[in-house]
Design a protein around this motif. Structure first.
Motif, PDB file in Angstrom:
ATOM      1  N   VAL A 179       0.928  -1.223   0.101  1.00 34.56           N
ATOM      2  CA  VAL A 179       0.039  -0.408  -0.182  1.00 34.56           C
ATOM      3  C   VAL A 179       0.911   2.074   0.179  1.00 34.56           C
ATOM      4  CG1 VAL A 179      -1.877   1.130   1.218  1.00 34.56           C
ATOM      5  CG2 VAL A 179      -2.116  -1.399   1.638  1.00 34.56           C
ATOM      6  N   ASN A 180       0.834   2.222  -0.829  1.00 33.42           N
ATOM      7  CA  ASN A 180       1.707   3.126  -1.523  1.00 33.42           C
ATOM      8  C   ASN A 180       0.551   4.780  -1.047  1.00 33.42           C
ATOM      9  OD1 ASN A 180       4.086   2.320  -2.036  1.00 33.42           O
ATOM     10  ND2 ASN A 180       2.510   1.858  -3.717  1.00 33.42           N
ATOM     11  N   ALA A 181       0.986   5.644  -0.245  1.00 34.63           N
ATOM     12  CA  ALA A 181       0.380   7.150   0.098  1.00 34.63           C
ATOM     13  C   ALA A 181       1.167   8.170  -0.165  1.00 34.63           C
ATOM     14  CB  ALA A 181      -0.218   6.604   1.516  1.00 34.63           C
ATOM     15  N   ASP A 182       0.602   9.053  -1.136  1.00 36.94           N
ATOM     16  CA  ASP A 182       1.610  10.433  -0.952  1.00 36.94           C
ATOM     17  C   ASP A 182       3.101   9.632  -1.464  1.00 36.94           C
ATOM     18  OD1 ASP A 182      -1.156  11.129  -0.838  1.00 36.94           O
ATOM     19  OD2 ASP A 182      -0.335  11.906   1.275  1.00 36.94           O
ATOM     20  N   GLY A 183       2.559   8.581  -2.483  1.00 33.29           N
ATOM     21  CA  GLY A 183       4.030   8.281  -2.714  1.00 33.29           C
ATOM     22  C   GLY A 183       5.591   7.594  -2.305  1.00 33.29           C
ATOM     23  N   ARG A 184       4.925   7.736  -0.392  1.00 35.15           N
ATOM     24  CA  ARG A 184       5.718   6.476   0.520  1.00 35.15           C
ATOM     25  C   ARG A 184       5.259   4.549   0.517  1.00 35.15           C
ATOM     26  NH1 ARG A 184       2.904   6.837   5.648  1.00 35.15           N
ATOM     27  NH2 ARG A 184       1.543   9.052   5.095  1.00 35.15           N
ATOM     28  N   ARG A 185       5.698   4.778   1.301  1.00 32.83           N
ATOM     29  CA  ARG A 185       5.363   2.603   1.227  1.00 32.83           C
ATOM     30  C   ARG A 185       4.568   3.070   2.330  1.00 32.83           C
ATOM     31  NH1 ARG A 185       6.149  -0.434  -3.159  1.00 32.83           N
ATOM     32  NH2 ARG A 185       8.658  -0.558  -4.186  1.00 32.83           N
ATOM     33  N   LEU A 186       3.651   3.136   2.702  1.00 35.79           N
ATOM     34  CA  LEU A 186       2.811   2.906   3.790  1.00 35.79           C
ATOM     35  C   LEU A 186       2.645   1.185   3.942  1.00 35.79           C
ATOM     36  CD1 LEU A 186       0.832   4.922   5.123  1.00 35.79           C
ATOM     37  CD2 LEU A 186      -1.244   3.171   3.904  1.00 35.79           C
ATOM     38  N   ALA A 187       2.891   0.497   3.849  1.00 35.82           N
ATOM     39  CA  ALA A 187       2.557  -0.944   4.633  1.00 35.82           C
ATOM     40  C   ALA A 187       2.803  -1.849   3.423  1.00 35.82           C
ATOM     41  CB  ALA A 187       1.498  -0.794   4.939  1.00 35.82           C
ATOM     42  N   VAL A 188       3.402  -2.710   3.910  1.00 36.33           N
ATOM     43  CA  VAL A 188       3.515  -4.618   3.096  1.00 36.33           C
ATOM     44  C   VAL A 188       3.469  -5.540   3.890  1.00 36.33           C
ATOM     45  CG1 VAL A 188       5.295  -6.357   2.465  1.00 36.33           C
ATOM     46  CG2 VAL A 188       6.076  -3.754   2.407  1.00 36.33           C
ATOM     47  N   ILE A 189       1.919  -6.132   3.343  1.00 42.46           N
ATOM     48  CA  ILE A 189       0.922  -6.508   3.872  1.00 42.46           C
ATOM     49  C   ILE A 189       1.151  -8.005   3.440  1.00 42.46           C
ATOM     50  CG2 ILE A 189      -1.611  -7.294   4.885  1.00 42.46           C
ATOM     51  CD1 ILE A 189      -1.776  -4.095   3.983  1.00 42.46           C
ATOM     52  N   GLU A 190       1.369  -8.714   4.379  1.00 43.80           N
ATOM     53  CA  GLU A 190       1.452 -10.485   3.763  1.00 43.80           C
ATOM     54  C   GLU A 190       0.283 -10.792   4.059  1.00 43.80           C
ATOM     55  OE1 GLU A 190       2.719 -14.106   2.348  1.00 43.80           O
ATOM     56  OE2 GLU A 190       2.675 -12.800   1.943  1.00 43.80           O
ATOM     57  N   ILE A 191      -0.977 -12.100   3.276  1.00 41.93           N
ATOM     58  CA  ILE A 191      -2.266 -12.460   3.846  1.00 41.93           C
ATOM     59  C   ILE A 191      -1.786 -14.274   4.069  1.00 41.93           C
ATOM     60  CG2 ILE A 191      -4.051 -13.021   2.987  1.00 41.93           C
ATOM     61  CD1 ILE A 191      -3.269 -10.289   3.154  1.00 41.93           C
ATOM     62  N   LYS A 192      -3.221 -14.655   4.938  1.00 44.36           N
ATOM     63  CA  LYS A 192      -2.469 -15.549   5.734  1.00 44.36           C
ATOM     64  C   LYS A 192      -3.937 -16.561   6.109  1.00 44.36           C
ATOM     65  CE  LYS A 192       1.801 -16.646   4.476  1.00 44.36           C
ATOM     66  NZ  LYS A 192       1.984 -17.870   4.257  1.00 44.36           N
ATOM     67  N   VAL A 193      -4.119 -17.287   5.710  1.00 46.08           N
ATOM     68  CA  VAL A 193      -4.980 -18.298   5.874  1.00 46.08           C
ATOM     69  C   VAL A 193      -5.017 -19.249   6.221  1.00 46.08           C
ATOM     70  CG1 VAL A 193      -7.560 -18.884   4.727  1.00 46.08           C
ATOM     71  CG2 VAL A 193      -6.335 -16.861   4.171  1.00 46.08           C
ATOM     72  N   LEU A 194      -5.303 -19.895   5.881  1.00 48.37           N
ATOM     73  CA  LEU A 194      -4.895 -21.843   6.468  1.00 48.37           C
ATOM     74  C   LEU A 194      -3.260 -22.298   6.523  1.00 48.37           C
ATOM     75  CD1 LEU A 194      -7.472 -23.840   5.136  1.00 48.37           C
ATOM     76  CD2 LEU A 194      -7.718 -22.862   6.800  1.00 48.37           C
ATOM     77  N   ALA A 195      -2.230 -21.781   5.818  1.00 45.77           N
ATOM     78  CA  ALA A 195      -1.013 -21.962   5.375  1.00 45.77           C
ATOM     79  C   ALA A 195      -0.246 -21.203   6.436  1.00 45.77           C
ATOM     80  CB  ALA A 195      -0.507 -21.671   4.014  1.00 45.77           C
ATOM     81  N   GLY A 196       1.443 -21.632   6.255  1.00 47.06           N
ATOM     82  CA  GLY A 196       2.186 -21.157   8.146  1.00 47.06           C
ATOM     83  C   GLY A 196       3.162 -20.197   6.772  1.00 47.06           C
ATOM     84  N   LEU A 197       4.021 -19.695   7.897  1.00 45.96           N
ATOM     85  CA  LEU A 197       5.232 -18.735   7.385  1.00 45.96           C
ATOM     86  C   LEU A 197       6.486 -19.789   6.397  1.00 45.96           C
ATOM     87  CD1 LEU A 197       5.044 -15.573   9.106  1.00 45.96           C
ATOM     88  CD2 LEU A 197       4.080 -15.878   7.073  1.00 45.96           C
ATOM     89  N   GLY A 198       6.923 -19.307   5.162  1.00 44.97           N
ATOM     90  CA  GLY A 198       7.858 -19.879   4.363  1.00 44.97           C
ATOM     91  C   GLY A 198       9.263 -19.328   5.359  1.00 44.97           C
ATOM     92  N   PRO A 199      10.311 -20.630   4.945  1.00 45.02           N
ATOM     93  CA  PRO A 199      11.472 -19.917   5.828  1.00 45.02           C
ATOM     94  C   PRO A 199      12.362 -18.253   5.578  1.00 45.02           C
ATOM     95  CG  PRO A 199      10.954 -22.226   4.576  1.00 45.02           C
ATOM     96  CD  PRO A 199       9.815 -21.819   4.452  1.00 45.02           C
ATOM     97  N   GLN A 200      11.820 -17.521   6.045  1.00 44.83           N
ATOM     98  CA  GLN A 200      13.319 -16.118   5.771  1.00 44.83           C
ATOM     99  C   GLN A 200      11.279 -15.766   4.476  1.00 44.83           C
ATOM    100  OE1 GLN A 200      15.661 -15.718   7.050  1.00 44.83           O
ATOM    101  NE2 GLN A 200      15.614 -17.855   8.486  1.00 44.83           N
ATOM    102  N   GLN A 201      10.554 -16.179   4.661  1.00 45.11           N
ATOM    103  CA  GLN A 201      10.347 -15.913   4.019  1.00 45.11           C
ATOM    104  C   GLN A 201       9.714 -14.149   4.508  1.00 45.11           C
ATOM    105  OE1 GLN A 201       5.611 -16.799   3.769  1.00 45.11           O
ATOM    106  NE2 GLN A 201       5.205 -15.770   2.355  1.00 45.11           N
ATOM    107  N   LEU A 202       9.036 -13.768   5.359  1.00 47.47           N
ATOM    108  CA  LEU A 202       8.919 -12.043   6.114  1.00 47.47           C
ATOM    109  C   LEU A 202      10.647 -11.653   5.842  1.00 47.47           C
ATOM    110  CD1 LEU A 202       6.716 -12.268   8.995  1.00 47.47           C
ATOM    111  CD2 LEU A 202       6.369 -12.178   6.940  1.00 47.47           C
TER     112      LEU A 202
END
Length: 242
Positions: free
Chosen positions: A63-86
């Motif tokens: 999500v970008n706001a006024d030319g800056r990075r407002l947020a990076v969002i990772e979506i999870k429902v049933l799966a877990g995180l991969g190694p070093q993903q974040l």
């Protein structure tokens, strides 16, 4: 008010659809997210889906706001995180104001390994969007919350571990129970705990661990549902079936 039946648009097995729908909500009304992040006021918000920030990293939503990075969002429902993903996402997009992992409240994701990332439940985020001034967005968020509430097991201290509802998904039921156990544990220092895939790699477990007196070693205990099906390879081998 009769809410739309949204379960066909948002199956639990498709994080892509959940990511797409959240991108639609944020694009239609960014203010609930901006307010939640305390990042306002903003004039223009732009949402990117699976942006290829480098050859190996494609965060679910930026999500970008006024030319800056407002947020990076990772979506999870049933799966877990991969190694070093974040860690890979944070290195690929180092200038974001916030790094969020969104997951169901009853299927928690443990983020203790990377303090840069903040966990936000779908329930918390969608509750913000349920109050949107955009009527379509508010209705969609309310239907989404209802979908979550109906579809995921309700676990508390009185839940019988193996008392499954007819037709209930066994894997989700067990994970919800373990997620609840994880949320109830508050071990005294120096013992720590997390929610991970088991050493056997077949289920989610609550793990307690502490550094051993011998340097370079840890003492680890896993709270896990033991499944008799694991005995099959050993029994089959003993009977000469393998």
């Amino acid at each position: 008010m009769n809410l739309p039946v949204i379960k066909f648009a948002l199956p639990f097995g498709s994080e892509v659809r959940w990511s797409d729908m959240l991108a639609v909500l944020v694009s239609s009304d960014p203010l609930p997210l901006v307010d939640m992040l305390d990042a306002g006021p903003v004039a223009k918000v732009d949402v990117e889906r699976e942006a290829a920030v480098d050859p190996s990293n494609r965060p679910d939503i930026i999500v970008n706001a006024d030319g800056r990075r407002l947020a990076v969002i990772e979506i999870k429902v049933l799966a877990g995180l991969g190694p070093q993903q974040l860690d890979g996402y944070a290195r690929a997009v180092p200038d974001a104001g916030a790094y969020l992992v969104v997951f169901p409240q009853r299927l928690m994701i443990d983020l203790a390994a990377d303090r840069r990332w903040q966990g936000v439940s779908w329930e918390t985020l969608l509750d913000k969007y349920r109050s949107s001034q955009n009527e379509w967005v508010a209705t969609c968020a309310a239907a989404w919350l209802e979908h979550l509430d109906r579809s995921l097991p309700k676990v508390n201290a009185s839940t019988v571990w193996d008392d499954l509802v007819d037709g209930e998904d066994f894997v989700i039921a067990m994970r919800a129970r373990m997620s609840w156990v994880y949320g109830q544990i508050a071990p005294p220092p120096p013992v720590r705990h997390d929610l991970v895939s088991s050493a056997a790699g077949t289920s989610w477990v609550t793990r307690l661990y502490a550094d051993a007196k011998a340097p370079g070693y840890r003492v680890i205990a896993e709270v896990e549902e033991y499944l008799p099906v694991r005995e099959f390879p050993k029994t089959a081998s003993h009977l000469g079936l393998l």
